[in-house]
Write an enzyme that holds these catalytic residues in place. Structure first.
Site, mmCIF file in Angstrom:
data_model
loop_
_atom_site.group_PDB
_atom_site.id
_atom_site.type_symbol
_atom_site.label_atom_id
_atom_site.label_comp_id
_atom_site.label_asym_id
_atom_site.label_seq_id
_atom_site.Cartn_x
_atom_site.Cartn_y
_atom_site.Cartn_z
ATOM 1 N N ASN A 106 0.843 -1.195 0.000
ATOM 2 C CA ASN A 106 0.000 0.000 0.000
ATOM 3 C C ASN A 106 0.881 1.249 0.000
ATOM 4 O OD1 ASN A 106 0.920 0.355 2.646
ATOM 5 N ND2 ASN A 106 -0.958 -0.404 3.583
ATOM 6 N N ASP A 110 -8.944 -9.696 -0.331
ATOM 7 C CA ASP A 110 -8.207 -8.824 0.574
ATOM 8 C C ASP A 110 -8.234 -7.377 0.079
ATOM 9 O OD1 ASP A 110 -6.116 -8.502 2.846
ATOM 10 O OD2 ASP A 110 -5.110 -7.646 1.097
#
EC number: 3.1.2.2
Length: 325
Positions: A9, A198
């Site tokens: 991320n 996810d």
């Protein structure tokens, strides 16, 4: 393999789905290899279930993930695989365990995707290992049946939802299943599905708390039916429970077999993901309380609270046991 920016991320924490995908690939390799270790009809191992797995510590960009797998039990038609993930800082040499997972596979014939073949038995070092494995097999078999029975839920859009409600953060992703997503038999790799799940769960968590989030754990993931090449899958997630520092998100995968099949949409996979919110320094942050509006949302919140307390009690018991040893 080394973790790169597209694995993580914006804060540099590797996506839980990336790690789950690597875990599944290791399990698929060792299971397929074992199922073809004796003369007979060739097969490919298909993922049927992933037991609860905890993300013990975040992995970061630049670290190397070492994934190891071992077959720990075989029934007549299934294989249990234990997988460990270790993170290595190649600059300092420091290593730490980040994940431990248990997966179940079934061997499907290369000639007939609907035919489940028999699994070659393994040799156990002691009789207790076989007995313990059989107990785990019976427990997961029962849980899979119970989970399949409660799979009628759907996630519907909400018009102008209020912040911190279920409708405000719920999210969906639509994906066309292509050849690169599939095994030799033309159905989706379990790791590909888990990575998408996810991703959706992470969006739900980020929408709810507006901070950096990481995957903390995943409850048992049950693969109810195969998803074939050419299907359009809808991955949907919704918040079910929040504690002071964690969020539980329920994720469904529904498949629409558009190509060459008249079949209706069906539920293929389901699971619960748990996320935590982190500050810029990587410290846990308080999570905004989930606002439940309907009776179903309140029921799901209480069910999630039960799972949370059960997991918390189990973790405390394990810590006490470890301290006594």
């Amino acid at each position: 393999r080394i973790m790169r920016p597209d694995d993580a991320n914006i804060a540099g924490n590797v996506h839980g789905g990336t790690i789950l995908k690597m875990i599944e690939e290791a399990g698929a390799i060792i299971s397929t290899r074992h199922c073809n270790s004796q003369a007979g009809e060739p097969s490919v191992a298909a993922l049927a279930r992933v037991e609860r797995t905890d993300f013990l510590s975040p992995m970061c960009i630049g670290e190397v993930a070492n994934v190891s797998a071992e077959i720990t039990y075989t029934s007549r038609h299934s294989v249990e695989v234990q997988v460990n993930v270790m993170s290595e800082n190649i600059l300092t040499g420091a290593k730490r365990v980040t994940n431990k997972a248990t997966l179940w596979y079934v061997p499907l014939s290369l000639k007939n995707v609907n035919k489940v073949l028999e699994v070659p038995p393994i040799q156990y070092a002691r009789k207790e290992q076989e007995d313990e494995g059989k107990k785990r097999y019976e427990e997961q078999k029962l849980d899979r049946l119970e989970t399949k029975q409660r799979n009628g839920d759907v996630i519907l859009p909400v018009i102008n939802p209020e912040p911190h409600t279920v409708g405000y953060s719920q999210s969906s992703l639509i994906h066309l299943v292509g050849p690169s997503d599939c095994t030799l038999l033309g159905f989706v790799h379990g790791g590909v599905t888990m990575k998408l799940m996810d991703e959706v769960a992470g969006i739900v968590a980020a929408r709810h708390c507006k901070t950096n989030i990481v995957t903390a754990s995943v409850d048992a993931i049950n693969f109810h039916e195969k998803i074939k090449k050419g299907c359009v899958i809808t991955v949907s997630g919704r918040m079910t429970f929040t504690s002071n520092k964690s969020m539980e998100i329920e994720v469904f995968v529904d498949a629409d077999p558009f190509v060459d099949e008249p079949r209706e949409r069906y539920r293929a996979v389901s699971a619960f993901f748990t996320y935590v919110s982190l500050s810029k320094e990587g410290k846990p942050l308080p999570v905004p309380q989930l606002l439940t509006e309907t009776e179903d949302e309140k029921r799901r919140f209480e069910e999630g609270k039960g799972r949370y307390l059960q997991t918390k009690a189990k973790r405390q018991a394990q810590m006490q046991q470890a301290a006594q040893q």
